[in-house]
Enzyme design. Structure first.
Site, short mmCIF file in Angstrom:
data_model
loop_
_atom_site.label_atom_id
_atom_site.label_comp_id
_atom_site.label_asym_id
_atom_site.label_seq_id
_atom_site.Cartn_x
_atom_site.Cartn_y
_atom_site.Cartn_z
N ASP A 46 -38.81 68.08 5.64
CA ASP A 46 -38.04 66.66 5.83
C ASP A 46 -38.72 65.20 5.57
OD1 ASP A 46 -40.21 66.88 7.52
OD2 ASP A 46 -38.64 66.79 9.48
N ASP A 181 -50.05 30.23 -12.13
CA ASP A 181 -49.36 29.48 -11.23
C ASP A 181 -50.34 28.74 -10.41
OD1 ASP A 181 -50.16 31.01 -9.16
OD2 ASP A 181 -48.75 32.52 -9.65
N LYS A 204 -44.89 26.98 -12.50
CA LYS A 204 -43.85 27.37 -12.78
C LYS A 204 -42.95 26.99 -11.60
CE LYS A 204 -44.91 31.78 -10.39
NZ LYS A 204 -45.35 33.35 -10.66
N ASP A 230 -54.42 37.10 -13.22
CA ASP A 230 -53.67 37.30 -11.92
C ASP A 230 -54.19 38.47 -11.17
OD1 ASP A 230 -51.83 36.25 -10.10
OD2 ASP A 230 -50.11 36.32 -11.44
N ASP A 234 -46.23 42.70 -11.37
CA ASP A 234 -45.09 43.66 -10.52
C ASP A 234 -43.86 43.99 -11.76
OD1 ASP A 234 -43.36 44.84 -9.25
OD2 ASP A 234 -43.16 43.35 -7.58
#
EC number: 2.7.6.1
Length: 341
Positions: A46, A181, A204, A230, A234
């Site tokens: 489970d 950024d 940005k 950075d 992602d």
């Protein structure tokens, strides 16, 4: 205080290759075998997580190596259940070595009726019996303050500086470090100072979450070799668009140095088809086969850094000394030769 026992390492399933590499590096430094504690971390049908430690850990200084990367919830639960098993087995101290700290992007309330999940995770880890955290490049530095236990936050930038010195030997006058950024300027400036390079920013503006509407390059990039720096990548959308913008601005080449390669969704495909000449990431998150096979993604090791940090914690000596290039260079000796590109 120096511990009379040897430090003992135990690993979850999130990044076993990194844990094994850390143990190997510690064996080299100690001149004796340092192996991972024999344990099983598995799931019932489970999907409940079960942990059993096969070795005696009473009075031992334990280090759990477990990034909380995808699947974040499973890996986080593994970490806490391992900590509970060690605490109930009378371990003297439990340190969580979390190369990539998941939930770090949820470090504040961005709008009404939203959680601060990073603080919740900090509370959970502490309640599980963890007494110290060792991590690398937290997304937000203030997360250290969410804990009421010591947090050592290492940095990937000294490793990146060593890699740049090897890969781009003699070209520092043509290098510009770029922040993708405004929020990452401090990180980019720190690396630029280490290698003696210039600094630029890609400003940005988002029309909605996850969508970049407009990008503007602030700084001189024409004829330069640009390094986008950075803490994580992602889906790689912003990274690839920033590379396009820099090439349009006259950059000769664009590379990226990323601390944590999350690489979700179409990230690898985007990077493969992008104008990025290379994307350098650490192995804080275990790379998938797609990442390993990508021709323009290169992985640099963190095992020497984490192995030394673990030994410093065990011996009660400075961890912050590992922030400096001069301290880290001997640790990485042999991994980087004297030749240039």
């Amino acid at each position: 205080m120096h511990n009379t026992h040897e430090p003992k390492l135990i690993s979850g399933n999130a990044n076993r290759p990194l844990a094994t590499a850390i143990a190997r590096r510690m064996s080299m430094h100690r001149g004796m075998n340092v192996s991972l504690v024999d344990a099983r971390v598995e799931r019932f049908n489970d999907q409940e997580i079960f942990v059993e430690v096969y070795e005696n850990v009473r009075g031992e200084d334990m280090f759990i190596i477990q990034p909380t990367s995808n699947p974040a919830n499973d890996n986080l639960m593994e970490l806490m259940i391992m900590a509970d098993a060690l605490r109930r087995s009378s371990a003297a101290r439990i340190t969580a070595v979390i190369p990539y700290f998941g939930y770090a992007r949820q470090d504040r309330r961005t709008k009404a009726r939203t959680p601060i999940s990073a603080k919740l995770v900090a509370n959970l880890l502490t309640e599980a019996g963890i007494e110290r955290i060792l991590t690398m490049d937290l997304h937000a530095a203030q997360i250290q303050g969410f804990f009421d236990i010591p947090v050592d936050n290492l940095y990937a930038s000294p490793i990146f500086a060593l890699d740049i010195a090897h890969q781009f030997n003699g070209l520092c006058d043509r290098i510009t470090v770029v922040s993708p950024d405004v929020g990452g300027v401090t990180r980019a400036r720190e690396l630029a100072q280490r290698i003696g390079a210039g600094l630029a920013i890609v400003d940005k503006r988002r029309s909605r979450p996850g969508e970049v509407a407009e990008m503007t390059v602030i700084g001189e990039v024409e004829g330069q070799i640009c390094f986008i720096v950075d803490d994580l990548c992602d889906t790689a959308g912003t990274l690839c668009k920033a590379a396009d913008k820099l090439i349009e601005g006259g950059a000769e080449e664009v590379h990226a140095y990323i601390s944590h390669g999350v690489f979700s969704g179409p990230a690898v495909e985007r990077i493969t088809g992008s104008r990025l000449k290379s994307v350098v990431v650490t192995d804080s998150i275990q790379p998938t086969k797609a990442v390993e096979d990508c021709p323009n993604i290169r992985i640099v090791p963190t095992a020497p850094l984490f192995a030394q940090a673990i030994m410093n914690i065990w011996q009660g000596t400075s961890v912050s000394s590992l922030f400096e290039h001069e301290t880290l260079a001997p640790i990485y000796e042999g991994l980087y030769g004297s030749n240039g590109r």
